[in-house]
Design an enzyme around this catalytic site. Structure first.
Site, PDB file in Angstrom:
ATOM      1  N   GLU A 477      -7.529  -2.747   0.924  1.00 26.59           N
ATOM      2  CA  GLU A 477      -6.168  -2.301   1.226  1.00 26.59           C
ATOM      3  C   GLU A 477      -5.875  -0.905   0.660  1.00 26.59           C
ATOM      4  O   GLU A 477      -5.061  -0.733  -0.252  1.00 26.59           O
ATOM      5  CB  GLU A 477      -5.152  -3.328   0.726  1.00 26.59           C
ATOM      6  CG  GLU A 477      -5.308  -4.669   1.445  1.00 26.59           C
ATOM      7  CD  GLU A 477      -4.255  -5.695   1.061  1.00 26.59           C
ATOM      8  OE1 GLU A 477      -3.478  -5.455   0.118  1.00 26.59           O
ATOM      9  OE2 GLU A 477      -4.220  -6.765   1.709  1.00 26.59           O
ATOM     10  N   GLU A 582      -9.644 -10.863   5.258  1.00 26.50           N
ATOM     11  CA  GLU A 582      -8.784 -11.567   4.294  1.00 26.50           C
ATOM     12  C   GLU A 582      -7.587 -12.182   5.001  1.00 26.50           C
ATOM     13  O   GLU A 582      -6.963 -11.546   5.865  1.00 26.50           O
ATOM     14  CB  GLU A 582      -8.296 -10.635   3.184  1.00 26.50           C
ATOM     15  CG  GLU A 582      -7.514 -11.364   2.097  1.00 26.50           C
ATOM     16  CD  GLU A 582      -7.029 -10.418   0.990  1.00 26.50           C
ATOM     17  OE1 GLU A 582      -7.849  -9.610   0.511  1.00 26.50           O
ATOM     18  OE2 GLU A 582      -5.843 -10.487   0.625  1.00 26.50           O
TER      19      GLU A 582
END
Length: 740
Positions: A477, A582
């Protein structure tokens, strides 16, 4: 303990019913626990864990179905045959193998610090059950399998819920419950004509509703064994009454352990005195030349104390075909031939097969939000040469041991990939693990170069522990590190910064190391950044030469529809794989962290997986492998849900609906499978069903069908082999597999 004569009859019925039961209820059924209406989990402990049968495909013209549902089914297996009739339901899904799409990389989850802590909080046997449930084709190994203790197994149903069918006072890890249960599934003996005196099986003794079982004797009769040349005993030797001679056996040495049924006269065991002299107590599984200790090497104690001279006895029942994969109750003979136990020495029977067969494992490189504290591997300031680089206890004592155990038990090779959350604080503009911050300097500078070498050192150190990686992501991220006051570990990159870091630092560092074959995945963030992020990185020739894949997360899928993000990215870069890296529920501020037994969360998993697979994504990785009842631990209290929730204080873990939803994909769609067309008629486009189809490397076809609606849906599956007429129950998921 159940009466011995009842056990004997149950032995026979167990054998007769073995083939009929095989596949009907799974090898070891779910031990259910409810947390409200329809909120069911399956309880696993050191003593017991549910298991699914091997995926054995029927012959040509047949298919197998696995079904899970809100109503309580969990990967329940059934078989059927294709039809060739002219009648068909309105909705028919037709397999079109001329349409070929992406090949599958796989499915799996992440081994974080928190996941490892939770797994290792369980007793050793429960740890093994949990890991096998995920990674192995073999699930719970009865009889004291690899890594399991061979003695000291709990009895009296210890560790099980009190309502569980295996709480019978018998060892529950591999010790057959003497015919009363088959892997936890009740033998419906009375309905097959077996007599009421076997009521100890825990099933009703009402009149039979199915055809009579010719092998089940009437009350008190012998085991349907020919008695020619064999003296008829009024009572079996093991229950001899004082004053009744039984083939010269001293009757007072062995009083009856249980009273016989009033009308049990005429029962006998075929035990010739010339072969078994001075029998005073049957050893339940003994056979000539093998010590009669109830197979202690397998952890199964005998049901009764044995006298010194009991060796050599055996039960004799009619010869019949019984699959070798199932061990009869303590060595019962079929026509004198032991099932699964050689006459020379005992061997470990085959294991029950239950695992979801995960083949993807994501591993955080150092700490993440699901750690107990923040750390990296190079926290000594200004150590540009990484002389002080070192793995932490979280690696060497938690994650690596679990990874090695998973690798050892997995039939399919594991593809492990690493993702960093933060660089050492001294490398960052923020000087902190958390909050807004990027790498100091510019691409090609000493900070960027040190950070790239950090990846290589990480791979080096894990390789010393015999753990090798399939891929790394450039950053978890990366956009999180561009947000002010971001609460946990992060490292910010724009698409342009990631492009330059890969082109000048990370790409060359990997290419010039012994890990040049490790794949590099960009983005590893929410898909709403596509296709922009891919364009920036992949249109740069220097960066693109090092990139193999794109990672996406699901947290903001409601903002970026897949048709506007993933699909155009695939069309622009068809040779770069896209992998879901994820996903977890309970992460949004409006959601509860853990909801035990929530079927809807399983639906969310399957809906996401189907949406991704049907739009060119090559696989799907869950977040934490296992969490605690709170949804952690997490140093920042960023609690979420997980397919397995561990209650370490009780030594148990709960398999949630999400677990079984994952299994409908991971167990049946192995790496190398290719998505193919599954065509619905135009008039049926509004069906509530969601579905996908694949051809596996072995040539079999797989179709997964999800029904999130509250109504049953009738449909058909058509292939060149015929038509499957099917029903998708309300709130269910089904996987169909057949040979073509």
């Amino acid at each position: 303990m159940v009466p011995l004569w009842g056990r004997g009859a149950a032995v026979l019925c167990w054998l007769l019913l073995l083939r009929a039961l095989r596949g009907a209820a799974g090898a070891r059924p779910c031990s259910p626990k409810f947390f409200g209406r329809d909120a069911m989990v399956c309880v696993c402990s050191a003593a017991y864990c549910d298991a699914v049968e091997p995926v054995v495909l029927p012959g040509a013209g047949g298919f197998v179905t696995y079904e899970s549902s809100k109503a309580g089914k969990r990967l329940q297996r059934s078989e059927g045959t294709f039809r060739h009739s002219l009648s068909a339901p309105d909705l028919v899904l037709t397999l079109d193998t001329t349409q070929r799409f992406q090949k599958i990389k796989g499915f799996g989850a992440s081994i974080t610090d928190a996941a490892a802590i939770n797994v290792l909080s369980l007793p050793a046997a429960a740890q093994d059950h949990l890991l096998r449930s995920y990674f192995s084709e073999e699930g719970a190994e009865p009889w004291g399998g690899r890594g399991a203790p061979t003695s000291g197994y709990p009895t009296q149903g210890e560790g099980l819920p009190t309502h569980h069918p295996l709480a019978l006072g018998m060892p529950t890890l591999g010790c057959p419950p003497w015919g009363a249960q088959l892997g936890g599934a009740q033998l419906e003996v009375p309905t097959l004509g077996c007599p009421p005196w076997v009521a100890h099986l825990g099933v009703p003794t009402s009149p039979p509703t199915a055809p009579q079982c010719s092998g089940c004797p009437p009350r008190g009769a012998h085991f349907a064994v020919p008695t020619v040349g064999v003296p008829k005993l009024v009572h079996p030797p093991h229950s001899a009454q004082p004053g009744v001679p039984t083939l010269g056996v001293p009757t007072l040495r062995c009083p009856p352990p249980h009273p016989l049924p009033p009308n049990a006269q005429g029962a006998h065991l075929v035990v010739p005195t010339m072969e078994v002299p001075n029998l005073v107590h049957p050893p339940h599984g003994a056979h000539p030349g093998v010590p009669t200790l109830g197979m202690p090497t397998l952890g199964c104690p005998p049901p009764h104390p044995l006298p010194p001279n009991a060796q050599g006895a055996h039960l004799v029942v009619p010869t019949m075909e019984v699959p070798n994969s199932v061990h009869p109750p303590h060595g019962a003979h079929l026509g004198g031939a032991h099932l699964g136990v050689p006459t020379s020495a005992p061997r470990r029977p085959p294991a029950l097969r239950a695992g979801l067969q995960y083949n993807l494992v994501r591993v955080p490189m150092a700490s993440c939000d699901f750690s107990l504290h923040t750390y990296t591997y190079a926290d000594v300031p200004d150590d540009f040469e990484l002389r002080h680089f070192a793995l932490r206890d979280e690696d060497t004592k938690l994650k690596i041991p679990l990874l090695r155990r998973a690798i050892a038990m997995a039939k399919r090779p594991l593809s492990i990939y690493g993702s960093p959350w933060t660089a050492p604080a001294w490398m960052k503009t923020s000087g902190s693990f958390v909050g807004k911050g990027t790498l100091k300097g510019r691409a090609g500078g000493k900070y960027h170069r040190a950070w790239a070498n950090y990846f290589v050192r990480f791979l080096d150190e894990y390789a010393k522990h015999n753990v090798t990686f399939w891929a790394v992501t450039a950053e978890n991220e990366p956009t999180a590190g561009l947000i002010n006051n971001y609460p946990f570990q992060c490292l910010g990159f724009t698409a342009e910064q990631q492009r330059d870091f890969i082109a000048r630092d990370l790409g060359p560092a990997l290419a010039n190391s012994s890990h040049r074959d490790v794949r590099l995945i960009i983005l590893d963030d929410n898909r709403l950044h596509l296709p922009h992020w891919a364009k920036v990185v992949l249109e740069d020739e220097q960066a693109a030469r090092y990139v193999h894949g794109i990672g996406i997360h699901w947290y903001l899928d409601f903002i970026g529809p897949i048709q506007d993000t993933v699909v155009p990215t695939h069309e622009l870069y068809p040779d770069v794989f896209i992998l879901a890296t994820e996903a977890s529920v309970g992460s949004h501020f409006w959601e509860r962290d853990v909801i035990l037994g929530c079927w809807e969360r399983g639906n969310q998993y399957s809906h996401s997986i189907l949406t991704n697979l049907n739009n060119h994504v090559t696989g799907w990785t869950d977040w934490n492998l296992a969490l605690d009842l709170e949804g952690g631990p997490s140093w920042v209290k960023n609690y979420v849900d997980s397919p397995i929730i561990v209650d370490g204080s009780q030594g148990v873990f709960y398999k949630q609906p999400m677990f079984y939803h994952m299994g409908h994909f991971s167990k049946f769609i192995p790496e190398g499978s290719q998505r193919v067309g599954l065509i619905a008629p135009q008039k049926s486009k509004k069906t509530p069903l969601e579905y996908t189809a694949f051809l596996r490397p072995d040539g079999a076809a797989v179709v997964v069908v999800l029904n999130r609606s509250p109504q049953n849906v009738t449909f058909g599956l058509a292939d060149t082999v015929g038509l499957i007429q099917a029903v998708s129950p309300a709130n269910s998921i089904q996987t169909y597999v057949w040979r073509r």
